[in-house]
Design an enzyme around this catalytic site. Structure first.
Site, PDB file in Angstrom:
ATOM      1  N   ASN A 190       8.083  27.071  66.579  1.00 17.56           N
ATOM      2  CA  ASN A 190       7.940  28.117  68.137  1.00 17.56           C
ATOM      3  C   ASN A 190       8.630  28.962  68.353  1.00 17.56           C
ATOM      4  O   ASN A 190       8.621  29.721  68.963  1.00 17.56           O
ATOM      5  CB  ASN A 190       7.753  26.734  69.355  1.00 17.56           C
ATOM      6  CG  ASN A 190       9.308  26.329  69.397  1.00 17.56           C
ATOM      7  OD1 ASN A 190       9.581  26.141  68.772  1.00 17.56           O
ATOM      8  ND2 ASN A 190       9.084  26.290  71.195  1.00 17.56           N
ATOM      9  N   GLU A 191       9.298  29.099  67.495  1.00 17.13           N
ATOM     10  CA  GLU A 191      10.147  30.440  67.342  1.00 17.13           C
ATOM     11  C   GLU A 191       9.423  32.068  68.213  1.00 17.13           C
ATOM     12  O   GLU A 191      10.135  32.168  68.324  1.00 17.13           O
ATOM     13  CB  GLU A 191      11.234  31.217  66.710  1.00 17.13           C
ATOM     14  CG  GLU A 191      11.961  29.817  65.954  1.00 17.13           C
ATOM     15  CD  GLU A 191      11.448  28.566  65.193  1.00 17.13           C
ATOM     16  OE1 GLU A 191      12.393  28.108  64.914  1.00 17.13           O
ATOM     17  OE2 GLU A 191      10.592  28.358  64.994  1.00 17.13           O
ATOM     18  N   LEU A 250      17.752  24.726  66.897  1.00 19.67           N
ATOM     19  CA  LEU A 250      19.053  25.721  66.840  1.00 19.67           C
ATOM     20  C   LEU A 250      19.127  25.589  68.934  1.00 19.67           C
ATOM     21  O   LEU A 250      18.997  25.428  69.974  1.00 19.67           O
ATOM     22  CB  LEU A 250      18.919  26.806  66.476  1.00 19.67           C
ATOM     23  CG  LEU A 250      17.881  27.020  65.176  1.00 19.67           C
ATOM     24  CD1 LEU A 250      18.319  28.471  64.562  1.00 19.67           C
ATOM     25  CD2 LEU A 250      19.207  26.210  64.185  1.00 19.67           C
TER      26      LEU A 250
END
Length: 296
Positions: free
Chosen positions: A171-172, A102
């Site tokens: 890995n947010e 993102l």
């Protein structure tokens, strides 16, 4: 690759056509390649094989900006509407990165209307890929965190370059962000509940060998063989009667997709509320500042 005896004829033909596509791609094109592209997505079709290669070219790290998401969905829709194409390989045109995920600049310092528009585009990307009737194979030729990993997870098969510098995972949490339920569902469907729970809480990024061990990717091959292997895999999948394969794919994925479709508006509202928090904005700003300092 073990092939059933009855499938060897059509598979061999597809493999030969796929090998031609790989040679043309490596050489920068060729007769009949019929490329079409937008600013951020390059499409290399091979009508003879019924396969296209879609290359992400949103440098430096193929972040999923609103513009990229829009261009990607339009390009995918063109291929889906052309009945001559049955399969797509997704890969990167940027060195050492599949997609960094993102675009944090779309989520930082903007207004709620923009956050809503952006999240709807992310949802649309996932739905289009996850429910696509096309055979999708990810040729992961670089780092593949977060949203990049999500794109790869929507594919029917994942081939990853054997380079320890490349990692893959959601890995947010390392950024102070919570992966939405449909990110979670996609990962659970791929690696199982326990591996997904641990990976999501810790924000783990897996190097190729470990990603293969937990089932996050299906093959790990030398870097110069990623695309050719993806095309070989594509041939095996396309040897299956199309109608039966598509219906089976829909059967396997419908419940997961319906989970988002039923809650799509609420998911957008939750995202806007979450990302608009002062604490989240400060966390994102701090992370972007660190990235700028590294570049400097």
């Amino acid at each position: 690759m073990a092939l059933a005896a009855g499938a060897r004829g059509p598979v061999r033909a597809l493999l030969l056509a796929g090998a031609g596509l790989a040679r043309r791609a490596a050489g920068g094109g060729g007769d009949g390649a019929r490329r079409f592209s937008s600013q951020r997505v390059l499409v290399e079709p091979d009508p003879a094989a019924g396969v296209a290669v879609m290359r992400f070219k949103n440098p430096p790290v193929n972040s999923l900006s609103l513009q990229f998401l829009t261009e990607f969905v339009i390009s995918l829709e063109k291929l889906e509407n052309d009945k001559g194409f049955r399969g797509v390989v997704l890969t990167s045109d940027c060195p050492s990165v599949f997609s960094a995920g993102l675009d944090l600049t779309e989520m930082c310092g903007r207004n709620p209307a923009h956050y809503a528009e952006y999240w709807k585009a992310v949802q649309e990307l996932w739905l289009r890929l996850y429910l696509s009737n096309l055979v999708l194979v990810a040729a992961i030729n670089g780092a593949c965190p977060a949203g990049g990993c999500l794109m790869a997870l929507t594919c029917d098969y994942r081939v990853m370059a054997d380079n320890p510098k490349y990692t893959i995972g959601l890995n947010e949490t390392q950024l102070g962000i919570v992966a939405p339920f449909w990110f979670k569902d996609t990962l659970v469907n791929t690696v199982g509940h326990r591996v997904a729970e641990q990976a999501l809480q810790l924000g783990l990024l897996f190097p190729p060998a470990e990603a293969l061990r937990v089932g996050l990717v299906d093959r790990v091959v030398p870097e110069d063989q990623v695309q050719s292997t993806a095309l070989s895999v594509m041939a095996q999948w396309m040897a299956i009667p199309e109608h039966a394969r598509q219906l089976t794919k829909r059967l396997m994925r419908k419940a997961t997709a319906d989970h988002l479709l039923r809650q799509r508006d609420a998911d957008v509202q939750n995202f806007v509320s979450f990302v608009s928090r002062d604490s989240i904005q400060k966390s994102l700003q701090a992370y972007l500042k660190r990235l700028r300092q590294k570049k400097g």
